[in-house]
Scaffold this motif. Structure first.
Motif, mmCIF file in Angstrom:
data_model
loop_
_atom_site.group_PDB
_atom_site.id
_atom_site.type_symbol
_atom_site.label_atom_id
_atom_site.label_comp_id
_atom_site.label_asym_id
_atom_site.label_seq_id
_atom_site.Cartn_x
_atom_site.Cartn_y
_atom_site.Cartn_z
ATOM 1 N N MET A 79 -0.324 1.762 7.174
ATOM 2 C CA MET A 79 0.924 1.660 7.925
ATOM 3 C C MET A 79 1.867 0.640 7.301
ATOM 4 S SD MET A 79 0.823 3.882 10.340
ATOM 5 C CE MET A 79 2.236 3.301 11.280
ATOM 6 N N THR A 80 1.333 -0.513 6.945
ATOM 7 C CA THR A 80 2.169 -1.571 6.364
ATOM 8 C C THR A 80 2.741 -1.138 5.021
ATOM 9 O OG1 THR A 80 0.813 -3.258 7.452
ATOM 10 C CG2 THR A 80 2.200 -3.976 5.621
ATOM 11 N N ALA A 81 1.905 -0.545 4.179
ATOM 12 C CA ALA A 81 2.364 -0.110 2.857
ATOM 13 C C ALA A 81 3.356 1.043 2.971
ATOM 14 C CB ALA A 81 1.167 0.303 1.993
ATOM 15 N N PHE A 82 3.129 1.945 3.913
ATOM 16 C CA PHE A 82 4.021 3.091 4.115
ATOM 17 C C PHE A 82 5.419 2.617 4.495
ATOM 18 C CE2 PHE A 82 5.790 6.705 6.484
ATOM 19 C CZ PHE A 82 5.454 7.773 5.663
ATOM 20 N N VAL A 83 5.496 1.683 5.438
ATOM 21 C CA VAL A 83 6.792 1.120 5.833
ATOM 22 C C VAL A 83 7.433 0.393 4.658
ATOM 23 C CG1 VAL A 83 7.912 -0.611 7.297
ATOM 24 C CG2 VAL A 83 6.241 0.966 8.282
ATOM 25 N N GLY A 84 6.623 -0.274 3.858
ATOM 26 C CA GLY A 84 7.155 -0.986 2.699
ATOM 27 C C GLY A 84 7.879 -0.067 1.726
ATOM 28 N N VAL A 85 7.323 1.129 1.501
ATOM 29 C CA VAL A 85 7.968 2.084 0.597
ATOM 30 C C VAL A 85 9.255 2.622 1.217
ATOM 31 C CG1 VAL A 85 7.722 4.273 -0.641
ATOM 32 C CG2 VAL A 85 5.780 2.710 -0.494
ATOM 33 N N LEU A 86 9.213 2.945 2.499
ATOM 34 C CA LEU A 86 10.423 3.410 3.178
ATOM 35 C C LEU A 86 11.549 2.388 3.020
ATOM 36 C CD1 LEU A 86 8.896 4.741 6.543
ATOM 37 C CD2 LEU A 86 9.937 6.142 4.753
ATOM 38 N N ASP A 87 11.211 1.125 3.262
ATOM 39 C CA ASP A 87 12.224 0.070 3.169
ATOM 40 C C ASP A 87 12.691 -0.147 1.736
ATOM 41 O OD1 ASP A 87 13.711 -2.300 4.286
ATOM 42 O OD2 ASP A 87 12.396 -3.321 2.871
ATOM 43 N N LYS A 88 11.782 -0.058 0.791
ATOM 44 C CA LYS A 88 12.157 -0.263 -0.621
ATOM 45 C C LYS A 88 13.255 0.706 -1.039
ATOM 46 C CE LYS A 88 10.289 0.217 -5.326
ATOM 47 N NZ LYS A 88 9.070 0.511 -6.132
ATOM 48 N N TYR A 89 13.082 1.972 -0.725
ATOM 49 C CA TYR A 89 14.070 2.974 -1.148
ATOM 50 C C TYR A 89 15.332 2.923 -0.284
ATOM 51 C CZ TYR A 89 11.243 5.034 -4.778
ATOM 52 O OH TYR A 89 10.545 5.220 -5.958
ATOM 53 N N THR A 90 15.163 2.545 0.984
ATOM 54 C CA THR A 90 16.344 2.366 1.837
ATOM 55 C C THR A 90 17.231 1.257 1.281
ATOM 56 O OG1 THR A 90 15.259 3.147 3.855
ATOM 57 C CG2 THR A 90 17.129 1.653 4.129
ATOM 58 N N MET A 91 16.614 0.144 0.882
ATOM 59 C CA MET A 91 17.389 -0.978 0.365
ATOM 60 C C MET A 91 17.935 -0.685 -1.031
ATOM 61 S SD MET A 91 17.435 -2.750 2.973
ATOM 62 C CE MET A 91 18.458 -4.057 2.267
ATOM 63 N N MET A 92 17.226 0.136 -1.797
ATOM 64 C CA MET A 92 17.764 0.557 -3.101
ATOM 65 C C MET A 92 19.107 1.247 -2.907
ATOM 66 S SD MET A 92 14.298 1.966 -4.991
ATOM 67 C CE MET A 92 15.221 2.932 -6.194
ATOM 68 N N TYR A 93 19.185 2.065 -1.853
ATOM 69 C CA TYR A 93 20.459 2.735 -1.575
ATOM 70 C C TYR A 93 21.488 1.776 -0.993
ATOM 71 C CZ TYR A 93 24.112 5.515 0.465
ATOM 72 O OH TYR A 93 25.355 5.994 0.780
ATOM 73 N N ARG A 94 21.075 0.991 -0.018
ATOM 74 C CA ARG A 94 22.024 0.088 0.638
ATOM 75 C C ARG A 94 22.653 -0.907 -0.343
ATOM 76 N NH1 ARG A 94 20.777 -2.262 6.551
ATOM 77 N NH2 ARG A 94 21.987 -3.908 5.559
#
Length: 341
Positions: free
Chosen positions: A231-246
């Motif tokens: 769960m922690t790692a999954f959220v980490g990837v979601l956030d990584k790519y979200t912030m790459m865009y932001r």
């Protein structure tokens, strides 16, 4: 040390057995089933890059769904472990007692869902919708927005013909000339706009009138409790790519590798992706952990939105009860865990 023939045979067997056990341990990864939809989002590029598998150490069976209602049915049956759905189907699910937790806000929907009508249908104002045929995926965020728009305009559902259609079905019906309009999301929305359509109202417009919608990731609590590292790692990837865009939206151009990877997962046209991404509101982990979204228990924005949506659905006769404590279905645990990594 000198070994006789029997000793050598014994050691060889032991080594072979140990090697077989080691190889078996490495190859026997647990498989997690994750449900997703065909919206354009930055983390779809991570699916193409297998970043979720690399970060979590799990094999992931990515299962595509056409709408949130289909996703929730799969969650209720236990056939998926983690799944993305819109706020309306999530509200419907918890109203029907489905055991799930909303743990990540993918995006505020903003302008990315809209009611598109055919230019040639003579629809200039809401009253012109009477007698027309419109498509919408039932029990979706678009359906919620469609019904709120009609209510706001003082138009009864019986004044028009509303058909239950997934976005891809609506786009096909539009191309055949079978419908006059549809409330859908991309890439179907962009297909209709290119093929003689115009936007009448968006989810963002309706949010300004007090009814905001979002897409989020849900999980079966039993699975989450048993797989905290995933769960922690999954959220980490979601956030990584979200912030790459932001942080660098200018790098997500139609000819960029990132956008090409998104389209390789979702289909559609790369030229649509930059515009669509710009219509969403992507929250950071800090924002997700705040009361605006997942934090604050009963005071969280997500809990308020789910209860408000459930009340609206109850008024339409779509659900029989409103959950008394919607905050029980919302958690900031995994967002906070990812923030500490």
């Amino acid at each position: 040390m000198k070994l006789d023939r029997n000793g050598l045979r014994t050691m060889t067997c032991a080594l072979v057995g140990a090697l077989a056990f080691s190889v078996g341990s490495v190859s026997a990864k647990e498989t997690v089933t994750v449900g997703y939809q065909l919206n354009y989002q930055p983390w779809k590029a991570a699916i193409a890059d297998h970043e979720f598998e690399k970060a979590t150490g799990y094999d992931i069976d990515w299962h595509q769904f056409d709408s949130g209602s289909q996703v929730i049915s799969a969650v209720a049956s236990g056939s998926v472990d983690v799944a993305m759905a819109g706020s309306s189907p999530i509200a419907s699910a918890i109203s029907h007692g489905v055991d799930l937790k909303l743990f990540y806000i993918v995006e505020g929907i903003g302008e990315s869902e809209a009611l598109v009508v055919r230019k040639s249908a003579g629809i200039e104002d809401p009253e012109d919708l009477k007698g027309k045929t419109l498509g919408v995926p039932f029990v979706s965020t678009s359906h919620y927005d469609m019904m709120f728009a009609l209510q706001n305009w003082g138009i009864e559902e019986g004044d028009l013909r509303l058909l239950n259609m997934q976005p891809s079905q609506a786009a096909a019906a539009w191309a055949r000339g079978d419908i006059d309009g549809a409330f859908v999301w991309n890439p179907a929305l962009q297909r209709m706009l290119r093929n003689g359509g115009k936007v009448m109202i968006t989810s963002g417009d309706l949010c300004e009138l007090g009814k905001c919608t979002f897409n989020g990731y849900t999980v079966r609590p039993e699975f989450a409790d048993g797989h905290p590292d995933f769960m922690t790692a999954f959220v980490g990837v979601l956030d990584k790519y979200t912030m790459m865009y932001r942080e660098h939206p200018d790098k997500w151009t139609e000819d960029s590798d990132l956008v090409k990877k998104v389209v390789s997962i979702t289909g559609g046209q790369a030229s649509d992706v930059p515009t669509v991404l710009g219509q969403y509101v992507f929250p950071s982990l800090d924002e997700q952990a705040s009361e605006r979204w997942l934090g604050g228990g009963a005071d969280s924005g997500a809990a308020f939105s789910l209860k408000d949506t459930a009340k609206f659905l109850e008024g339409l006769g779509k659900v029989e009860r409103v959950p008394e404590h919607p905050e029980d279905y919302v958690t900031d645990k995994w967002v906070k865990a990812a923030m500490e990594q």
